[in-house]
Design a protein around this motif. Sequence first.
Motif, short mmCIF file in Angstrom:
data_model
loop_
_atom_site.label_atom_id
_atom_site.label_comp_id
_atom_site.label_asym_id
_atom_site.label_seq_id
_atom_site.Cartn_x
_atom_site.Cartn_y
_atom_site.Cartn_z
N PRO A 138 17.69 61.10 -29.82
CA PRO A 138 17.05 61.92 -28.78
C PRO A 138 18.08 62.36 -27.73
O PRO A 138 19.09 61.70 -27.54
N ALA A 179 11.27 67.97 -31.71
CA ALA A 179 12.65 68.47 -31.71
C ALA A 179 13.35 68.49 -33.07
O ALA A 179 14.43 67.93 -33.22
N PRO A 180 12.74 69.13 -34.08
CA PRO A 180 13.44 69.23 -35.36
C PRO A 180 14.67 70.14 -35.23
O PRO A 180 14.68 71.08 -34.44
N MET A 181 15.70 69.82 -35.99
CA MET A 181 16.89 70.67 -35.93
C MET A 181 16.83 71.73 -37.03
O MET A 181 16.09 71.59 -38.00
N PRO A 225 18.60 56.83 -38.93
CA PRO A 225 17.68 55.95 -38.18
C PRO A 225 16.82 56.67 -37.13
O PRO A 225 15.95 56.04 -36.52
N PHE A 226 17.08 57.95 -36.88
CA PHE A 226 16.25 58.76 -35.96
C PHE A 226 15.81 60.00 -36.76
O PHE A 226 16.07 61.13 -36.35
N ASN A 230 20.72 62.18 -35.49
CA ASN A 230 20.59 63.07 -34.33
C ASN A 230 19.61 62.38 -33.36
O ASN A 230 18.43 62.62 -33.39
N GLY A 258 13.13 61.74 -37.50
CA GLY A 258 12.15 62.76 -37.12
C GLY A 258 11.42 63.29 -38.34
O GLY A 258 10.93 62.51 -39.16
N SER A 259 11.40 64.61 -38.50
CA SER A 259 10.70 65.18 -39.66
C SER A 259 11.59 65.23 -40.91
O SER A 259 11.20 65.79 -41.92
N THR A 282 14.90 66.44 -41.45
CA THR A 282 15.72 67.60 -41.84
C THR A 282 17.04 67.15 -42.46
O THR A 282 17.45 67.68 -43.50
N SER A 295 10.10 52.64 -37.83
CA SER A 295 10.82 51.52 -37.22
C SER A 295 11.63 51.99 -36.01
O SER A 295 12.23 53.05 -36.02
N ASP A 296 11.62 51.14 -35.00
CA ASP A 296 12.57 51.29 -33.91
C ASP A 296 13.95 50.94 -34.51
O ASP A 296 14.03 50.00 -35.31
N PHE A 297 15.01 51.65 -34.16
CA PHE A 297 16.31 51.33 -34.77
C PHE A 297 16.71 49.89 -34.47
O PHE A 297 17.41 49.24 -35.24
N LEU A 334 19.22 54.27 -24.28
CA LEU A 334 18.98 54.17 -25.73
C LEU A 334 20.29 54.34 -26.51
O LEU A 334 20.56 53.61 -27.46
N ASP A 387 12.13 56.12 -38.24
CA ASP A 387 11.92 56.73 -36.93
C ASP A 387 10.83 55.92 -36.24
O ASP A 387 9.95 55.36 -36.90
N ILE A 388 10.89 55.89 -34.93
CA ILE A 388 9.90 55.12 -34.18
C ILE A 388 8.53 55.81 -34.16
O ILE A 388 7.49 55.16 -33.97
#
Length: 381
Positions: free
Chosen positions: A312, A179-181, A204-205, A310, A207-208, A210, A294-296, A326, A267-268
């Motif tokens: 999940p 789910a990249p924005m 903290p989330f 952003n 993803g890739s 962005t 890392s998990d936040f 979450l 990011d986890i």
Amino acid sequence: MSDYLYQNTEQYFGQLAGGAQKCGEEELKKLGATRIRAGYLGFYFCADPVTIYNIVYKTRIFSRILAPLLAFDCHSEKYLYKTAQQIDWSDFLTLHKTFAITSNVADSNIRNSQYAGQILKDAIVDQFREKTTQRPNVDTRFPDLMLNLYIHENKARISVDLGGGSLHKRGYRTESVEAPMQETLAATILQLSEWNGERPLYDPFCGSGTILCEAFMKAGNIPAATIRHKFGFLRLPDFDATVWNQIKTKANNETVDIPDGLISGSDISPDAAKAVRANRNNLPELGTIKVRRSDFQSLEGFTNTTIVTNPPYGIRLGDPAEVAGLLKEFGDFLKQKCTGSTAYIYYGEKSLVKKLGLKPEWRHELRAGGLDGVLCKYELY
Ligand SMILES: C[S@@+](CC[C@H](N)C(=O)[O-])C[C@H]1O[C@@H](n2cnc3c(N)ncnc32)[C@H](O)[C@@H]1O
């Protein structure tokens, strides 16, 4: 025909995502546009030839910048075909160049956008066939010339897409996790956050990455289209290579170094850090982005930091109850471990805002890439 509408009027149209209007208008002013006027999901504006290259090269917010060739009343398919043939398409294309058309039709006698685009395509290829018996090919992925057809209330406009395709595809995101924005959405979020590179920024989330890469570009004053190869304006009959090279060189020389530790995230997902590094490596070498797995929940917390993120959301990322749980835990994390920081959270679904358990200072709706989401600001006292 040799005088095209954009040449006579120096007027262009910039398209953007729903909710990005304020940022888009500010950006146009900053980049030197004049006579800015709101239109449907975008702005009409005037720019001289130097300014328009500058806008296409630097805009972070707009997804397309269109140069109109012709505007006309259009009540039928036949008339669209006939009028499109008034343009001398050899001004823009040769038999060896490819083209594609994006089209959008609303509240008009012609009802189908795709069909309208096909008629324009037929007008172009038939004109070449009549003159040469051959025709240029369509390439929807990497065309040399990207055209845009817009018909609203039977008023049609045929334009050249000066970016040569959607500008959200900056080109740095060669790796992505879930789910990249869109890059333009991340840039709009950063603009709304008013982050100016003075405080550390953390996602903290991530993803890739962005948001992190857009923050990197902003902090380094890197032109948004710096690694883009094809531009639609290269196909304009009055394209000025000298001016374009000057604009590009000047903008590329105005980048600045980015202090270590300014931009970081986690990011986890086991694949995220690698993806962020790969994407960052596609950008100019002006500094680093620190990223770890890392998990936040395991993060030590942040003070005096701008958190832009952003998390999940249900539609693309799993079970709604899990997402709600979450977010509640993330809200507790912000309250307990991030005092003195400011958080900007983009929710891919508006209904998730209340799950965080914190009262936003403000909320700003932003729609892009199929998301109908909302950005909220939280001061964490
Ligand atoms: C909506 S995506 C973020 C996309 C990102 N903005 C981008 O453009 O690539 C949400 C991210 O949260 C991550 N995630 C889910 N649960 C997490 C947790 N407990 N701690 C940290 N990251 C988590 C997922 O791996 C996913 O990459």
